[in-house]
Design a protein around this motif. Structure first.
Motif, mmCIF file in Angstrom:
data_model
loop_
_atom_site.group_PDB
_atom_site.id
_atom_site.type_symbol
_atom_site.label_atom_id
_atom_site.label_comp_id
_atom_site.label_asym_id
_atom_site.label_seq_id
_atom_site.Cartn_x
_atom_site.Cartn_y
_atom_site.Cartn_z
ATOM 1 N N PRO A 1 0.798 -1.240 0.000
ATOM 2 C CA PRO A 1 0.000 0.000 0.000
ATOM 3 C C PRO A 1 0.824 1.281 0.000
ATOM 4 O O PRO A 1 0.496 2.215 -0.773
ATOM 5 N N PRO A 2 1.891 1.399 0.792
ATOM 6 C CA PRO A 2 2.692 2.626 0.700
ATOM 7 C C PRO A 2 3.298 2.835 -0.690
ATOM 8 O O PRO A 2 3.392 3.972 -1.167
ATOM 9 N N LEU A 3 3.680 1.749 -1.345
ATOM 10 C CA LEU A 3 4.221 1.858 -2.699
ATOM 11 C C LEU A 3 3.151 2.386 -3.646
ATOM 12 O O LEU A 3 3.417 3.258 -4.489
ATOM 13 N N GLU A 4 1.928 1.862 -3.514
ATOM 14 C CA GLU A 4 0.852 2.305 -4.394
ATOM 15 C C GLU A 4 0.507 3.768 -4.156
ATOM 16 O O GLU A 4 0.105 4.478 -5.080
ATOM 17 N N PHE B 1 10.187 1.213 -0.964
ATOM 18 C CA PHE B 1 9.561 -0.101 -0.925
ATOM 19 C C PHE B 1 10.616 -1.192 -0.877
ATOM 20 O O PHE B 1 10.528 -2.134 -0.077
ATOM 21 N N ALA B 2 11.607 -1.085 -1.751
ATOM 22 C CA ALA B 2 12.646 -2.107 -1.806
ATOM 23 C C ALA B 2 13.405 -2.186 -0.483
ATOM 24 O O ALA B 2 13.729 -3.271 0.003
ATOM 25 N N LYS B 3 13.693 -1.037 0.121
ATOM 26 C CA LYS B 3 14.397 -1.024 1.404
ATOM 27 C C LYS B 3 13.579 -1.747 2.475
ATOM 28 O O LYS B 3 14.106 -2.584 3.228
ATOM 29 N N PRO C 1 7.851 -8.520 -10.411
ATOM 30 C CA PRO C 1 8.159 -9.945 -10.574
ATOM 31 C C PRO C 1 8.574 -10.660 -9.304
ATOM 32 O O PRO C 1 8.599 -11.887 -9.272
ATOM 33 N N TYR C 2 8.926 -9.924 -8.251
ATOM 34 C CA TYR C 2 9.533 -10.557 -7.088
ATOM 35 C C TYR C 2 8.763 -10.335 -5.793
ATOM 36 O O TYR C 2 9.215 -10.723 -4.729
ATOM 37 N N THR C 3 7.604 -9.711 -5.863
ATOM 38 C CA THR C 3 6.871 -9.420 -4.640
ATOM 39 C C THR C 3 5.411 -9.813 -4.796
ATOM 40 O O THR C 3 4.867 -9.809 -5.901
ATOM 41 N N GLY C 4 4.785 -10.144 -3.679
ATOM 42 C CA GLY C 4 3.376 -10.500 -3.695
ATOM 43 C C GLY C 4 2.908 -10.822 -2.296
ATOM 44 O O GLY C 4 3.640 -10.662 -1.315
ATOM 45 N N GLY C 5 1.680 -11.306 -2.174
ATOM 46 C CA GLY C 5 1.146 -11.685 -0.884
ATOM 47 C C GLY C 5 1.680 -13.031 -0.432
ATOM 48 O O GLY C 5 2.450 -13.694 -1.135
ATOM 49 N N THR C 6 1.277 -13.436 0.759
ATOM 50 C CA THR C 6 1.725 -14.692 1.349
ATOM 51 C C THR C 6 0.524 -15.563 1.660
ATOM 52 O O THR C 6 -0.422 -15.114 2.303
#
Length: 371
Positions: A293-296, A304-306, A356-361
Motif C-alpha cells: 500500500p505505501p508503494l501504491e 519499498f525495496a528497502k 516480478p519478485y513481490t506479492g502476498g503470502t
C-alpha cells in the motif's frame, strides 16, 4: 515468534537477521499480521477450557524475539481475566538456544508487552527445537505457533540446480524434500500430542501452498516470488565468483509450505495421531503484502525495496549464512561482506521492478484439539 531466521530447527545461530538488536521485530509486519488474525481463535479456545486451576499453561512454539506474539498472549490473558481473573497463567516461550532471549523478555515487559502487575502471570523460557520435547508430558493447556512450523528440522542439502526453493525442485530431489517435510510435520505433531493435556488446544499459523496451474511449478507457495529473487541474486554472485557454485547447487532454503492435504495426512494416516487429535479447523487465506500500500500511494520503489528487503533479511539471513555465505567465505568477516552484497543486490533488483519478485503470502491455520 515464528518466522525468525532459523536455518533449520536445530541451528544454534541467532534467530534474528543482522544478529539481533531488534532487527527481526522491526521488519516482520507480515508475521505480525498473521498473529493478529488468530486472536479470536485463541479466545474461543480459552473459553472452552476448565479454568478451575491450579494454573493455565500457554506455550508459544518458535517464539523468536517475541514482539509479534505479544498480541496473542494478550488475547489469551484478556479472556482468562474475564472468565477466571485469579487463575495463575504460565506463559511458556519456546525457541532454539540461539534465539535473542534478552529481546524476548524485554518485549514481554516493555511497551506492548503483556506483563501487568495486576495479573498473576509467570513467563518462562523453553529452550530447544520444537522437533523435540519442549514441555513436560500432559502439561500444556493451549499451544500456539505462528509462522514457524514451515521451517524444516535442520539444514537441507540436495541437488537443486536452478533453484533454492522447494516448490521449484523436480524429480528425486522434490520427492526427497516432500518426504522430509512429511516426517518433520509428523514429528512436530507427535511431540505436541505428548505435551498437550486432554482437551488441550493447538493453534498453528504457518505459510502454506495451494495449487496454481498458471505457475510453472504448479503451486502458489507462500512468497515464492521472493525465493526466486533469492535464487537470481545467488546465481549472479556465483557467476561472479563470490559464492561457491557447488554449495549453491546443493543449497535448499530449509522451508516447506504445505498444502491442506499434506497437513492432515499424518493425522489420517498414523493411528496414534488419529486417536489423539480432533481437527477443529484447517483453512487457508491470503495475507496481503503490508509493504505494497505505501508503494501504491507514493510510487517510491526505492523505499519499498528497502522495507521489503528488510523483511526478507529478517527471516532469511541465518539460513543463507549457514548454507551459502559461510561455505563461500574464508572468515566470518568475509561471510558478512557476502551477506551485505547479497542484500544490496536484492534491494537494487526489487527497486528496479518490484512486480516480478513481490506479492502476498498464502497462510494456513491449523486448529487441533487433543481428545
Amino acid at each position: 515468534m515464528a518466522d525468525s531466521t532459523k536455518s533449520g530447527q536445530n541451528s544454534n545461530r541467532a534467530t534474528e537477521g543482522m544478529g539481533g538488536q531488534g532487527f527481526y521485530d522491526d521488519n516482520s509486519a507480515v508475521q505480525r499480521n498473521a498473529v493478529l488474525q488468530q486472536a479470536e481463535r485463541l479466545r474461543h479456545a480459552v473459553g472452552t477450557m476448565d479454568l478451575g486451576g491450579p494454573e493455565l499453561r500457554v506455550m508459544d512454539y518458535g517464539c523468536g524475539p517475541g514482539r509479534n506474539s505479544m498480541a496473542a498472549f494478550r488475547a489469551v490473558l484478556d479472556e482468562v481475566e474475564a472468565l477466571a481473573p485469579t487463575l495463575p497463567v504460565v506463559t511458556v516461550h519456546n525457541d532454539q538456544i540461539g534465539n535473542d532471549w534478552n529481546d524476548l523478555f524485554a518485549n514481554i515487559q516493555g511497551a506492548g508487552g503483556y506483563l501487568d502487575s495486576s495479573r498473576p502471570v509467570r513467563p518462562v523460557a523453553s529452550v530447544g527445537s520444537f522437533y523435540g520435547p519442549a514441555a513436560s508430558a500432559d502439561s500444556i493447556d493451549l499451544g500456539m505457533s505462528f509462522m514457524a512450523a514451515h521451517w524444516l528440522d535442520g539444514a537441507i542439502a540436495l541437488p537443486s540446480p536452478g533453484t533454492l526453493f522447494f516448490a521449484d525442485m523436480k524429480g528425486e530431489a522434490r520427492h526427497a524434500i516432500e518426504a522430509k517435510a512429511d516426517r518433520d510435520w509428523t514429528l512436530f505433531l507427535r511431540e505436541r500430542a505428548k505435551e498437550l493435556k486432554q482437551g488441550g488446544w493447538l493453534v498453528v499459523e504457518t505459510i502454506s501452498a495451494v495449487e496454481d496451474l498458471e505457475d510453472w511449478s504448479g503451486l502458489a507457495a507462500g512468497g515464492h516470488k521472493l525465493y526466486r529473487a533469492f535464487w537470481h541474486i545467488a546465481d549472479g554472485m556465483a557467476r561472479d565468483g563470490l559464492l561457491d557454485s557447488a554449495a549453491l547447487e546443493r543449497f535448499v532454503f530449509p522451508v516447506y509450505f504445505r498444502q491442506l492435504a499434506e497437513v492432515r495426512a499424518p493425522i489420517d494416516r498414523e493411528a496414534d495421531l488419529n486417536a489423539t487429535f480432533e481437527i477443529v479447523e484447517l483453512s487457508a487465506e491470503m495475507i496481503p503484502n503490508p509493504y505494497t500500500p505505501p508503494l501504491e500511494q507514493t510510487g517510491d520503489t526505492a523505499q519499498f525495496a528497502k522495507d521489503y528487503v528488510g523483511y526478507a533479511r529478517g527471516f532469511s539471513e541465518s539460513a543463507l549464512h549457514n548454507g551459502l555465505f559461510d561455505a563461500s567465505a574464508s572468515s566470518a568477516e568475509d561471510a558478512g561482506r557476502l551477506a551485505e552484497t547479497f542484500y544490496q543486490r536484492l534491494e537494487a533488483l526489487v527497486a528496479a521492478d518490484p512486480g516480478p519478485y513481490t506479492g502476498g503470502t498464502q497462510s494456513m491455520t491449523v486448529v487441533l484439539r487433543r481428545k
